[in-house]
Write a protein that holds these residues in place. Structure first.
Motif, PDB file in Angstrom:
ATOM      1  N   PRO A   1      -3.545  -3.347  -6.440  1.00  0.00           N
ATOM      2  CA  PRO A   1      -4.040  -2.181  -5.688  1.00  0.00           C
ATOM      3  C   PRO A   1      -3.955  -2.354  -4.179  1.00  0.00           C
ATOM      4  O   PRO A   1      -3.650  -1.402  -3.463  1.00  0.00           O
TER       5      PRO A   1
ATOM      6  N   MET B   1      -0.189  -2.042  -2.904  1.00  0.00           N
ATOM      7  CA  MET B   1       0.238  -0.649  -2.929  1.00  0.00           C
ATOM      8  C   MET B   1      -0.510   0.179  -1.882  1.00  0.00           C
ATOM      9  O   MET B   1       0.059   1.058  -1.232  1.00  0.00           O
TER      10      MET B   1
ATOM     11  N   SER C   1      -7.713   3.665  -3.140  1.00  0.00           N
ATOM     12  CA  SER C   1      -7.672   2.307  -3.693  1.00  0.00           C
ATOM     13  C   SER C   1      -8.125   2.288  -5.144  1.00  0.00           C
ATOM     14  O   SER C   1      -7.540   1.589  -5.978  1.00  0.00           O
TER      15      SER C   1
ATOM     16  N   LEU D   1      -5.303   3.714  -7.222  1.00  0.00           N
ATOM     17  CA  LEU D   1      -4.208   2.754  -7.392  1.00  0.00           C
ATOM     18  C   LEU D   1      -4.558   1.692  -8.425  1.00  0.00           C
ATOM     19  O   LEU D   1      -3.691   1.209  -9.151  1.00  0.00           O
TER      20      LEU D   1
END
Length: 232
Positions: A96, A99, A207, A210
């Motif tokens: 996470p 990304m 977040s 993700l």
């Protein structure tokens, strides 16, 4: 060594070198841009990008060590500690965060790069290092997700670890602001207090999203592969 082991070693050395080079050789004069300021002597540790690059270096080092002394079996009878660490770090933080850093950086960069990576930094921050810190973090972690099996922890546990990490960083940049009077990222300078709250909540939501994407993607990849193996 297997190809996977060599890839893990390359990824680890690649991120360690990026962090080393950034820490020791990227020196932005404060008169060129205030992002070069020490911000209360916090150095590179003021940036989430640097936190994430260190995390990726540590993670791929763990992957390499696991290749040597641990196990990569899908369902081992006994799971060594190094494998447990590997299987927890990727879902809770490595995927996470990589990304998050990559997507938010390039999204803001293409809208208005002055808000995240001003042109004044180009003469001091090499292009290759920019891609190590903001592009390769996504590429390597996606390769790892697709090539190595791991069992995700419970969503409650994983999101708790991720949320605590993000909140720690949020507190950290406010501490830096309290001591230096400057925000770490230029975009925060143009947002008033209510908009900063919305911005931070939105990033926290991203977040979390993700994390769920990683969880779903992992399940889709490895459940499908398990089905193919059973069918054979």
């Amino acid at each position: 060594m297997s190809v996977k082991t060599l890839c893990h070693l390359f990824a680890a050395l690649h991120f360690w070198f990026g962090c080393y080079y950034d820490w020791n050789y990227v020196k932005i004069p404060s008169d060129v841009h205030r992002m070069g300021s020490s911000f209360g002597k916090s150095g590179k540790l003021k940036f989430l990008t640097f936190w994430d690059a260190l995390l990726q270096a540590i993670f791929f080092t763990i992957c390499f060590v696991n290749d040597l002394i641990g196990t990569n079996e899908d369902t081992p009878k006994k799971i060594p500690l190094i494998r447990k660490l590997k299987d927890l770090i990727l879902p809770c933080l490595a995927f996470p965060l990589s990304m998050f850093v990559g997507l938010t950086f390039w999204a803001i960069y293409f809208v208005d790069r002055e808000l995240i990576f001003p042109r004044a930094l180009d003469n001091f921050f090499p292009v290759w290092l920019n891609h190590v810190m903001h592009t390769n973090i996504m590429i390597f972690i996606l390769i790892e997700l697709f090539t190595s099996y791991r069992k995700y922890p419970s969503r409650k546990f994983g999101l708790s670890v991720l949320s605590v990490f993000m909140l720690i960083y949020l507190v950290w940049i406010h501490i830096i602001y309290a001591y230096s009077g400057m925000w770490v990222y230029p975009i925060l300078e143009v947002l008033n207090f209510p908009l900063r709250i919305v911005f931070f909540v939105g990033l926290l939501g991203l977040s979390v999203g993700l994390y769920v994407v990683g969880e779903k993607l992992n399940a889709a990849i490895w459940n499908k592969q398990s089905h193919v193996i059973k069918k054979r």
